[in-house]
Design a protein around this motif. Structure first.
Motif: not given
Length: 287
Positions: A169-172, A178-183, A227-228
């Motif tokens: 749910q957090l990822l969705l 915010y888009g992808y939670p990148s580094l 995302c790698p």
């Protein structure tokens, strides 16, 4: 003045459209080609020449274990090649910042900066500024998610399922807002020194009922460079263990029956081939 402003805005719009069409996988495959020349053919000068051309076209980036921009800078310095001096060294800092906890122990790294007139205090200050720019809300959220994910070690299947659902749910929510939670958005080490591995969270989403959505959505983030590809491949391969032969050969204990097909799949998402990848891993962990 109005005319100049109009053309400037038009230029920005065109640039934005180009960035949207940019597929990071093309960059990754070019890096793999150059790294193969450097690592497997031992043609260092040719690799440096190609890296120099690459970074004139693309912004600096670090691929898994290859860390091409740092490699380019450090090897260029070793061979007395021009890599851009201070300007390039400053560009390198955000790339090493996510794992600064360990990078700051590298005395050779600080020695290189000192050689070009940048002292350790300035390096630390710039890393601190980078950390201030992280998304605090996401850092808080994924620190909690990572701790929650570690509760899997309790071997409570009901708890695991509950925690996985919360993390999905957090990822969705993150993808939507915010888009992808990148580094570059959340770093690697969260609150209270919590290790935040997006690869692990994605791996545990492989058995989700939402897997088809994750597979399609996260591939878009591979293409954008957020995302790698290794994280994506491991998620897909874990899901494939139940249904068919893994697509990317990321599990060492699973036999690969068609290496040509696997290598083709890996190239399609910007990963090095199987032999190249093994050499990268062997050399990295040997150091």
């Amino acid at each position: 003045m109005i005319k100049k402003t109009f053309f400037f805005l038009l230029f920005l719009l065109m640039l934005s459209c180009q960035m949207k069409r940019f597929n990071h996988i093309s960059y990754l495959n070019k890096v793999n080609e150059i790294d193969s020349i450097y690592r497997m053919r031992n043609d260092t000068l040719q690799a440096l020449k190609m890296y120099r051309s690459l970074f004139k076209k693309y912004p600096p980036h670090h691929s898994n274990l290859i860390e091409e921009y740092q490699t380019y800078i450090m090897v260029s310095d070793k061979y007395h090649q021009d890599f851009g001096g201070k300007k390039s060294l400053y560009k390198l800092l955000p790339l090493v910042a996510p794992n600064w906890k360990y990078k700051r122990m590298d005395s050779n790294f600080f020695a290189l900066y000192k050689k070009y007139g940048i002292d350790s205090l300035e390096v630390e200050e710039r890393i601190a500024e980078w950390k201030k720019g992280l998304n605090k809300r996401l850092v808080d959220s994924f620190s909690i998610a990572s701790l929650r994910d570690q509760e899997k070690h309790r071997r409570d299947l009901v708890l695991q399922k509950k925690n996985d659902e919360k993390n999905e749910q957090l990822l969705l929510w993150t993808f939507t807002n915010y888009g992808y939670p990148s580094l570059q958005k959340i770093g690697l080490w969260g609150n209270n020194n919590t290790f935040m591995s997006m690869g692990t969270l994605l791996n545990h989403a492989a058995d989700s009922k939402r897997y088809p959505y994750f597979k399609e959505k996260i591939l878009d983030y591979v293409k954008s460079g957020e995302c790698p590809p290794e994280d994506y491949a491991e998620m897909v391969d874990k899901h494939s263990l139940v249904t068919r032969v893994p697509e990317y050969g990321t599990f060492s204990n699973v036999p690969i029956t068609d290496s040509i097909k696997v290598n083709k799949n890996r190239k399609n998402i910007g990963m090095p081939g199987l032999k190249h990848s093994k050499k990268i891993h062997d050399e990295y962990f040997k150091e």
